[in-house]
Write an enzyme that holds these catalytic residues in place. Structure first.
Site, PDB file in Angstrom:
ATOM      1  N   HIS A 251       0.860  -1.181   0.000  1.00  0.00           N
ATOM      2  CA  HIS A 251       0.000   0.000   0.000  1.00  0.00           C
ATOM      3  C   HIS A 251       0.899   1.234   0.000  1.00  0.00           C
ATOM      4  O   HIS A 251       1.838   1.307   0.792  1.00  0.00           O
ATOM      5  CB  HIS A 251      -0.875  -0.016   1.263  1.00  0.00           C
ATOM      6  N   CYS A 289      -3.547   2.473  -4.550  1.00  0.00           N
ATOM      7  CA  CYS A 289      -4.444   3.311  -3.751  1.00  0.00           C
ATOM      8  C   CYS A 289      -4.449   4.703  -4.382  1.00  0.00           C
ATOM      9  O   CYS A 289      -3.549   5.523  -4.130  1.00  0.00           O
ATOM     10  CB  CYS A 289      -4.019   3.379  -2.288  1.00  0.00           C
ATOM     11  N   ASP A 359     -12.723   3.467  -0.918  1.00  0.00           N
ATOM     12  CA  ASP A 359     -11.948   3.744   0.281  1.00  0.00           C
ATOM     13  C   ASP A 359     -12.459   5.062   0.854  1.00  0.00           C
ATOM     14  O   ASP A 359     -12.976   5.900   0.114  1.00  0.00           O
ATOM     15  CB  ASP A 359     -10.476   3.840  -0.156  1.00  0.00           C
ATOM     16  N   HIS A 360     -12.360   5.220   2.151  1.00  0.00           N
ATOM     17  CA  HIS A 360     -12.685   6.472   2.849  1.00  0.00           C
ATOM     18  C   HIS A 360     -13.893   7.210   2.263  1.00  0.00           C
ATOM     19  O   HIS A 360     -13.740   8.037   1.354  1.00  0.00           O
ATOM     20  CB  HIS A 360     -11.509   7.446   2.815  1.00  0.00           C
ATOM     21  N   TYR A 376     -14.276   5.027   7.651  1.00  0.00           N
ATOM     22  CA  TYR A 376     -14.975   3.821   7.203  1.00  0.00           C
ATOM     23  C   TYR A 376     -16.450   3.834   7.603  1.00  0.00           C
ATOM     24  O   TYR A 376     -16.961   2.933   8.265  1.00  0.00           O
ATOM     25  CB  TYR A 376     -14.248   2.567   7.717  1.00  0.00           C
TER      26      TYR A 376
HETATM   27  C1  DNO Z   1      -6.283   3.434   5.846  1.00  0.00           C
HETATM   28  C2  DNO Z   1      -5.745   2.292   5.102  1.00  0.00           C
HETATM   29  C3  DNO Z   1      -4.397   1.809   5.569  1.00  0.00           C
HETATM   30  C4  DNO Z   1      -4.055   0.484   4.900  1.00  0.00           C
HETATM   31  C5  DNO Z   1      -2.754  -0.103   5.367  1.00  0.00           C
HETATM   32  C6  DNO Z   1      -2.399  -1.305   4.555  1.00  0.00           C
HETATM   33  O1  DNO Z   1      -7.387   3.798   5.684  1.00  0.00           O
HETATM   34  O2  DNO Z   1      -5.724   2.562   3.742  1.00  0.00           O
HETATM   35  O3  DNO Z   1      -4.398   1.655   6.936  1.00  0.00           O
HETATM   36  O4  DNO Z   1      -5.050  -0.449   5.187  1.00  0.00           O
HETATM   37  O5  DNO Z   1      -1.750   0.814   5.296  1.00  0.00           O
HETATM   38  O6  DNO Z   1      -1.365  -1.996   5.181  1.00  0.00           O
END
Ligand code: DNO
Length: 410
Positions: A251, A289, A359-360, A376
């Site tokens: 990531h 990401c 994500d987010h 989340y």
């Molecule tokens: C946060 C996430 C990170 C991710 C880690 C993967 O929202 O994107 O915490 O899960 O870095 O190891």
């Protein structure tokens, strides 16, 4: 791409029954109750996998199988830790799970200074303010050398013109209260790290002391050394990954900047190219990401996707907005710097089976009272997933990919 969702296990307030109703096909999760550095047993993996399958979904991706600090800073037990990691990889593979998301960020996983920053529409989002972060570093952590480093700090070209982050941090110090300090520690250390990294937990008594101890472990570790340690780790596990068909996907650093005097080595196109070339094995890949990468003004996210798609095993779709003063926040999944529409085209063409999660999401319409993990939310992420499902449906039609959302009469 496979529509997946990050779910935090059986205690998550967002249940699998809820996720089934909104078009989620695959689950992204971890054995959150296993302490950092312990082997993930086949029984525990099997139990969770079976539970997920009971709801008609599959366990698509592990996020994360954490890499402990001693592997990152090359502590005396790193080889033993790597051996344990390999056993967990074998156990996961034996249960049919073949994609692992991890990170190589020292001490701090992702970082924000505000978890509920108001959007103009009344919802809220995660936010990063450089001056608040500098204040935390200089005045709360009191890290040696922090003041000098922030005095040297420069924003990327085109941002933060005329801004003096150190002066702003000093001004903040004048009217900071113990309550505000506490809140910043909760935000930077507890609420953002507690559910992802295992280094810090809700209820930690003296998080700042603990933080300083972690930082001490990295004394003398520069970018070259951290790169060498990452290469060492990847080379050590690659034979196991080949043997059991395991795709490792790092990531990117979030945000993609060097913070707290620590090197961060997965921030830019050059970094990612380095790490893919350092261990040129298909199993050594990337979590693309888009959100983390788009928080760096120097990253052209679409170009990076074109370049790295063949080595991408997992995609996070979100997008950031960078303000003229250099601070950033989460943008709409239809806007921001990342261009999720073009990314969807690139990754659907590359491999329509790639697992993808939004994500987010925003915190909206009552999400704030539910005690969800920071970033989340349920409704905010569901809204984002709806948008992304629309993007994918359009792109799939362009590309002639047939897709039927599960759980509906067509
Ligand atoms: C946060 C996430 C990170 C991710 C880690 C993967 O929202 O994107 O915490 O899960 O870095 O190891």
């Amino acid at each position: 791409m496979e529509r997946t969702w990050r779910w935090f296990g059986k205690n998550d307030k967002i249940t699998l029954a809820m996720l089934r109703q909104i078009g989620v096909e695959g689950i992204v999760t971890a054995l959150h109750d296993v302490p950092l550095g312990e082997v993930w047993t086949r029984e525990k993996i099997h139990d969770l996998k079976t539970y997920i399958e009971g709801y008609g979904m599959r366990w698509s991706v592990v996020e994360s199988l954490p890499v402990v600090e001693s592997i990152k800073y090359a502590g005396p037990d790193r080889d033993e830790q790597i051996e344990r990691y390999k056993i967990s990889l074998r156990n996961l593979s034996a249960e049919g799970i073949h994609t692992i998301c991890y990170n190589f960020m020292p001490v701090l996983d992702w970082a924000r200074t505000d978890l509920l920053h108001a959007n103009p529409n009344g919802s809220s989002n995660l936010y990063f303010n450089y001056a608040e972060f500098a204040y935390f570093d200089i005045y709360i952590l009191q890290r040696e050398g922090a003041r000098e480093e922030w005095a040297q700090f420069r924003f990327p070209e085109g941002y933060g013109e005329g801004r003096d982050v150190l002066a702003e941090a000093d001004a903040m110090a004048k009217d900071m209260t113990p309550e505000k300090n506490h809140q910043l520690v909760e935000t930077i250390v507890i609420k953002t790290q507690g559910f992802v990294s295992g280094n810090f937990k809700e209820g930690d008594k003296e998080p700042i002391e603990k933080f300083r101890r972690f930082l001490d472990l990295y004394k003398g570790i520069d970018k070259a050394q951290l790169r060498a340690n990452m290469k060492y780790f990847l080379e050590a596990i690659m034979p196991t990954c080949e043997e059991c068909g395991m795709n490792m996907c790092v990531h990117p650093d979030d945000p993609p900047i060097e913070i707290l005097g620590l090197p961060r080595i997965v921030r830019t196109e050059e970094d990612i190219q380095w790490m893919l070339d350092a261990v040129p094995n298909k199993h050594n890949g990337l979590t693309f990401c888009a959100g983390s990468l788009s928080a760096g003004a120097y990253n052209n996210v679409v170009e990076m996707a074109r370049k790295f798609a063949p080595r991408t095993h997992f995609v996070h779709l979100r997008s950031c907005h960078i303000f003229p003063n250099g601070d950033f926040t989460e943008a709409s999944h239809l806007g921001g710097r990342a261009d999720l529409i073009e990314l969807a085209r690139i990754f659907e063409k590359e491999n329509p089976a790639l697992p993808m999660r939004v994500d987010h999401g925003m915190t909206m319409l009552g999400d704030e009272d539910k005690g969800y993990n920071a970033g989340y939310s349920f409704l905010g992420r569901m809204f984002a997933l709806g948008q992304v499902q629309g993007i994918l449906a359009t792109v799939d039609r362009e590309l002639g990919i047939k897709y039927q959302q599960p759980g509906f009469f067509d």
